[in-house]
Design a protein around this motif. Structure first.
Motif, mmCIF file in Angstrom:
data_model
loop_
_atom_site.group_PDB
_atom_site.id
_atom_site.type_symbol
_atom_site.label_atom_id
_atom_site.label_comp_id
_atom_site.label_asym_id
_atom_site.label_seq_id
_atom_site.Cartn_x
_atom_site.Cartn_y
_atom_site.Cartn_z
ATOM 1 N N LEU A 46 0.810 -1.209 0.000
ATOM 2 C CA LEU A 46 0.000 0.000 0.000
ATOM 3 C C LEU A 46 0.847 1.264 0.000
ATOM 4 O O LEU A 46 0.380 2.329 -0.401
ATOM 5 N N TRP A 47 2.081 1.162 0.442
ATOM 6 C CA TRP A 47 2.980 2.320 0.433
ATOM 7 C C TRP A 47 3.624 2.549 -0.928
ATOM 8 O O TRP A 47 3.820 3.684 -1.347
ATOM 9 N N ASP A 48 3.966 1.473 -1.608
ATOM 10 C CA ASP A 48 4.765 1.550 -2.835
ATOM 11 C C ASP A 48 3.845 1.521 -4.064
ATOM 12 O O ASP A 48 3.252 0.490 -4.387
ATOM 13 N N THR A 49 3.741 2.649 -4.744
ATOM 14 C CA THR A 49 2.844 2.749 -5.896
ATOM 15 C C THR A 49 3.218 1.750 -6.985
ATOM 16 O O THR A 49 2.343 1.170 -7.637
ATOM 17 N N SER A 50 4.490 1.540 -7.208
ATOM 18 C CA SER A 50 4.909 0.611 -8.264
ATOM 19 C C SER A 50 4.470 -0.816 -7.952
ATOM 20 O O SER A 50 4.102 -1.573 -8.861
ATOM 21 N N LEU A 51 4.497 -1.192 -6.670
ATOM 22 C CA LEU A 51 4.075 -2.544 -6.288
ATOM 23 C C LEU A 51 2.580 -2.735 -6.507
ATOM 24 O O LEU A 51 2.144 -3.774 -7.018
ATOM 25 N N ILE A 52 1.790 -1.744 -6.126
ATOM 26 C CA ILE A 52 0.347 -1.908 -6.248
ATOM 27 C C ILE A 52 -0.087 -1.873 -7.706
ATOM 28 O O ILE A 52 -1.027 -2.561 -8.115
ATOM 29 N N ILE A 53 0.620 -1.117 -8.539
ATOM 30 C CA ILE A 53 0.330 -1.131 -9.980
ATOM 31 C C ILE A 53 0.640 -2.504 -10.568
ATOM 32 O O ILE A 53 -0.149 -3.069 -11.338
ATOM 33 N N ASP A 54 1.796 -3.050 -10.200
ATOM 34 C CA ASP A 54 2.171 -4.386 -10.684
ATOM 35 C C ASP A 54 1.160 -5.428 -10.226
ATOM 36 O O ASP A 54 0.780 -6.316 -10.998
ATOM 37 N N ALA A 55 0.700 -5.295 -8.983
ATOM 38 C CA ALA A 55 -0.265 -6.249 -8.445
ATOM 39 C C ALA A 55 -1.589 -6.181 -9.204
ATOM 40 O O ALA A 55 -2.180 -7.220 -9.519
ATOM 41 N N MET A 56 -2.053 -4.987 -9.501
ATOM 42 C CA MET A 56 -3.309 -4.842 -10.253
ATOM 43 C C MET A 56 -3.164 -5.421 -11.653
ATOM 44 O O MET A 56 -4.100 -6.036 -12.190
ATOM 45 N N GLY A 57 -2.006 -5.247 -12.246
ATOM 46 C CA GLY A 57 -1.768 -5.798 -13.578
ATOM 47 C C GLY A 57 -1.796 -7.308 -13.603
ATOM 48 O O GLY A 57 -2.136 -7.923 -14.622
ATOM 49 N N LYS A 58 -1.453 -7.935 -12.484
ATOM 50 C CA LYS A 58 -1.484 -9.400 -12.397
ATOM 51 C C LYS A 58 -2.870 -9.916 -12.009
ATOM 52 O O LYS A 58 -3.319 -10.948 -12.499
ATOM 53 N N ALA A 59 -3.541 -9.220 -11.100
ATOM 54 C CA ALA A 59 -4.790 -9.745 -10.548
ATOM 55 C C ALA A 59 -5.999 -9.511 -11.442
ATOM 56 O O ALA A 59 -6.863 -10.385 -11.559
ATOM 57 N N ILE A 60 -6.087 -8.353 -12.066
ATOM 58 C CA ILE A 60 -7.284 -8.042 -12.852
ATOM 59 C C ILE A 60 -7.515 -9.044 -13.982
ATOM 60 O O ILE A 60 -8.639 -9.553 -14.143
ATOM 61 N N PRO A 61 -6.514 -9.402 -14.778
ATOM 62 C CA PRO A 61 -6.768 -10.378 -15.853
ATOM 63 C C PRO A 61 -7.031 -11.795 -15.343
ATOM 64 O O PRO A 61 -7.514 -12.641 -16.107
ATOM 65 N N ALA A 62 -6.718 -12.063 -14.075
ATOM 66 C CA ALA A 62 -6.863 -13.420 -13.550
ATOM 67 C C ALA A 62 -8.300 -13.775 -13.214
ATOM 68 O O ALA A 62 -8.611 -14.954 -13.018
#
Length: 379
Positions: A46-62
């Motif tokens: 939740l602190w690191d914007t790059s991590l949460i962007i990467d996470a959304m990119g992995k989870a949304i298509p799943a």
């Protein structure tokens, strides 16, 4: 029409109580769920914007879905910059709203006289301590907060917007708002405070809700009047109120707010949290064909009978069943809800609660349930 436009048109038919092409499925991914799905610690994610962007990119298509309610999350970086007391990050990483209040029960007259001035001048410094400082520190704090907000949500919104576009997935809310009574309870008086005030300061609570109403409408109106730009309204105080208090203090300004927004062309996604069984008579008074109502605890047969000609509905399916039940139990529950709610339209498949953790879901069960909805949800 591309896939996204087709999905938006289908949702419009659902909300307008027209016969849609199929039962749409609400996407389950939230930023918090995505962080866990991607294997990141919640605190750092939740602190690191790059991590949460990467996470959304992995989870949304799943996950399968026809629309997503919101991608909003509370950033601890932003609230930390403002030294917030109203939203704090727990040891587990989630940002939570503790029991705090920004207004004393002796200050109702000031709130009623000039709500905007009272909120900005008195309540804001109490909730966000950086504003409770002399100049130039207050101005510097505001600039730091704005910079933090832009550096956090600017890249996030741009990146996630592209992820949604790549997946043909419409984001159907663009603003959130609270009922005036709920705003008074949540951020000003607290649950404990408002519970006392409805007995000790009844007339002042009523006047305060009326005074706050224009601000709540104004806040909601940042959303364009479009079905893929709905106003999200989570409602949670009514299950804790007596019917008398609900009818006298909560309902009047909420109804005015809904009617004012509908008159302006807005669509509303309303989350009726808790058990609203006592209030169906009131809900039958709401405008027709402009609301997607999400229900948590409710008998779907009664909802279909009482409210099916007033609003479209979603929710009902227990998150606990999808997380812990067998695939057969999940399919049985899906069939039950589809048989009751799908006939004639006005139904979108969704869960009773917002999913904020991978513990709330079971991918195998969700895949099976979505396949059932796809096969048997056509009109």
């Amino acid at each position: 029409m591309n896939q996204k436009q087709k999905r938006i048109e289908n949702i419009r038919k659902v909300v307008a109580l027209e016969t849609p092409d199929y039962v749409p499925i609400e996407h389950v991914v939230t930023p918090e769920l995505a962080i866990e799905y991607a294997g990141y610690p919640m605190f750092e994610g939740l602190w690191d914007t790059s991590l949460i962007i990467d996470a959304m990119g992995k989870a949304i298509p799943a996950y399968d879905g026809d629309f997503i309610r919101s991608t909003f999350y509370r950033s601890p970086r932003y609230y930390s910059a403002l030294e917030a007391k109203s939203f704090v990050q727990s040891k587990e990483g989630y940002v939570q709203h503790p029991e705090v209040h920004a207004m004393e029960d002796t200050e109702y007259a000031e709130l009623i006289a000039d709500p905007a001035a009272f909120l900005a001048g008195t309540c804001l410094p109490r909730l966000y301590q950086v504003f409770d400082k002399p100049e130039p520190y207050r101005g510097m704090a505001l600039a730091r907060g704005m910079m933090t907000f832009n550096r956090t949500f600017g890249p996030f919104n741009a990146a996630v917007g592209q992820i949604l576009a790549d997946n043909g997935l419409p984001l159907i809310t663009s603003a959130s708002a609270e009922a005036p009574f709920d705003f008074l309870a949540d951020l000003l008086r607290s649950f404990t405070g408002i519970s006392k005030d409805v007995r000790r300061h009844k007339s002042e609570v009523k006047e305060a809700c009326e005074a706050l109403l224009p601000l709540m409408i104004q806040k909601a109106c940042v959303a364009p009047p479009a079905v893929d730009q709905m106003v999200f309204m989570p409602l949670h105080m009514p299950p804790y109120l007596s019917e008398k208090v609900f009818g006298e203090l909560w309902w009047p300004t909420f109804k005015k707010m809904v009617e004012a927004l509908v008159e302006r062309g807005h669509y509303l996604y309303i989350f009726f949290e808790g058990d609203w069984t006592r209030y169906y008579d009131y809900l039958e008074e709401l405008p027709v064909g402009r609301i997607l109502g999400r229900f948590e605890y409710a008998d779907p047969r009664i909802i279909k009978e009482r409210l099916g000609k007033i609003m479209s509905v979603t929710g009902f399916f227990p998150v606990t069943t999808i997380a812990q039940g067998t695939k057969e139990a999940c399919i049985d529950k899906t069939k039950e809800l589809m048989d009751i709610l799908a006939p004639g339209g006005g139904y979108a498949f969704g869960f009773d609660k917002i999913t904020t953790s991978v513990r709330d879901i079971n991918l195998e069960n969700i895949t099976a349930v979505n396949a059932y909805v796809r096969e048997y949800g056509k009109y």
